[in-house]
Enzyme design. Structure first.
Site, PDB file in Angstrom:
ATOM      1  N   HIS A  47       0.752  -1.076   0.068  1.00 34.59           N
ATOM      2  CA  HIS A  47      -0.009   0.147   0.014  1.00 34.59           C
ATOM      3  C   HIS A  47       0.984   1.392   0.069  1.00 34.59           C
ATOM      4  CE1 HIS A  47      -3.382  -2.784   1.168  1.00 34.59           C
ATOM      5  NE2 HIS A  47      -2.524  -3.162   2.005  1.00 34.59           N
TER       6      HIS A  47
HETATM    7  C1  BDR Z   1      -3.511   0.733   5.116  1.00 36.50           C
HETATM    8  O1  BDR Z   1      -3.679   0.154   6.543  1.00 36.50           O
HETATM    9  C2  BDR Z   1      -2.733  -0.280   7.239  1.00 36.50           C
HETATM   10  O2  BDR Z   1      -2.594  -1.433   8.075  1.00 36.50           O
HETATM   11  C3  BDR Z   1      -1.619   0.024   6.277  1.00 36.50           C
HETATM   12  O3  BDR Z   1      -0.382   0.417   6.824  1.00 36.50           O
HETATM   13  C4  BDR Z   1      -1.934   0.900   5.195  1.00 36.50           C
HETATM   14  O4  BDR Z   1      -1.601   2.293   5.574  1.00 36.50           O
HETATM   15  C5  BDR Z   1      -3.899  -0.331   4.153  1.00 36.50           C
HETATM   16  O5  BDR Z   1      -5.348  -0.183   4.238  1.00 36.50           O
END
Ligand code: BDR
Length: 313
Positions: free
Chosen positions: A242
């Site tokens: 992500h």
């Molecule tokens: C987001 O959720 C978090 O757990 C990750 O770091 C990322 O920012 C993805 O949905």
């Protein structure tokens, strides 16, 4: 062109890798400061993790500030089940030596925006939007001074990852997301729709590991830890990556595709709390408040990431 940025983050392995990518791109980013956010894990650990990452990259000169310890109007929901009890499990990183700043992160953001020429600072949000929303609430004049917000947040076509309809960063603090989305600041959103295309296959992680520098090796170790949960959940050949979508988009927007649309967040329904309703087909007359990125070139993304991590210690 070098952008001056303030980063908000709750690392989290994917965000640690995003920060390393930022630090490996000094021609693109002048990092003014980082604000720790409560999210993946409590604030005490996210701020420590930020300092660990900065020291790993040899950048203890970048100041770390403490953000708010909880979302604006709700108890904190964490994702320790994904990131491990430290929030940054995987590599063994030393306890950080650098200190956290004493000024609260929200004050830092407001003061820095007011003291710097209008339209020159970008906010890079990898986390829930709590600190940015608190700053906008406390000092509405800063909205006109922010050049842009580029954020990993939301989902529409890929629906949710923490509930069936909500992405984690928005779900943790939907009221904060609502304030940001209504702020009229130029926003680019990197949602699950694009991050789910960026799979950390074994070959891509091997390339990071093979860099042989401590940042490349640590990045591979982090992602090998956090992917376990996602590999089981999705059954894909790799886990979504992500956070680095944000710097990758800022460095090489041509790797991504999206469009300017309206995005509105659900803040009331128990069933769909935190859902980012994206008017992809422009069905409504709602203001086009977000450049919504829906797809990207995964090979180009991992090439860029590998190249930038190679530049670090
Ligand atoms: C987001 O959720 C978090 O757990 C990750 O770091 C990322 O920012 C993805 O949905």
């Amino acid at each position: 062109m070098t952008r001056k940025i303030i980063v908000t983050s709750d690392p989290g392995q994917d965000q640690a890798v995003a920060i390393l990518m930022i630090l490996g791109s000094p021609e693109a980013f002048d990092v003014l400061g980082m604000i720790a956010t409560a999210g993946n894990i409590g604030l005490d650990l996210t701020e420590k993790n930020l300092r660990k990452i900065l020291e790993l990259a040899g950048r203890p000169d970048i100041p770390v500030y403490l953000g708010a310890p909880r979302p604006m109007g709700r108890p904190l929901v964490t994702a320790a089940h994904v990131h491990g009890p430290s929030g940054l499990d995987g590599p063994s990183l030393p306890e950080p030596i650098m200190r956290t700043q004493t000024k609260p992160g929200v004050d830092y953001m407001v003061e820095t925006l007011r003291a710097t020429a209008s339209g020159t600072i970008s906010i890079v949000s990898l986390s829930p939007l709590t600190n940015l929303a608190l700053a906008l609430k406390a000092a509405p004049d800063i909205a006109g001074r922010i050049r842009e917000i580029v954020m990993m947040a939301g989902a529409y076509f890929e629906v949710g990852n923490i509930t069936p309809s909500a992405e984690f960063n928005v779900y943790v603090d939907p009221e904060a997301a609502d304030i940001v989305l209504r702020s009229a600041i130029p926003i680019t959103m990197l949602p699950l729709d694009v991050t789910h295309r960026m799979l950390s296959t074994p070959a891509r992680l091997d390339r990071l590991q093979a860099l042989g520098n401590r940042c490349g090796v640590a990045a591979a170790e982090m992602l090998r830890f956090s992917e376990t949960f996602d590999l089981k959940k999705y059954g894909w050949p790799g886990a979504p990556l992500h956070g680095p979508c944000v710097p990758a988009y800022m460095i090489r927007p041509e790797l991504f595709q999206g469009r300017l649309i309206n995005v509105t967040v659900e803040t009331a329904s128990e069933l769909t709390l935190g859902m980012t309703v994206a008017d992809w087909w422009r069905i409504t007359e709602r203001p086009r408040n977000v450049f919504y990125v829906r797809d990207g070139d995964a090979d180009g993304y991992y090439d860029l990431l590998t190249e930038r991590l190679a530049r670090l210690p």
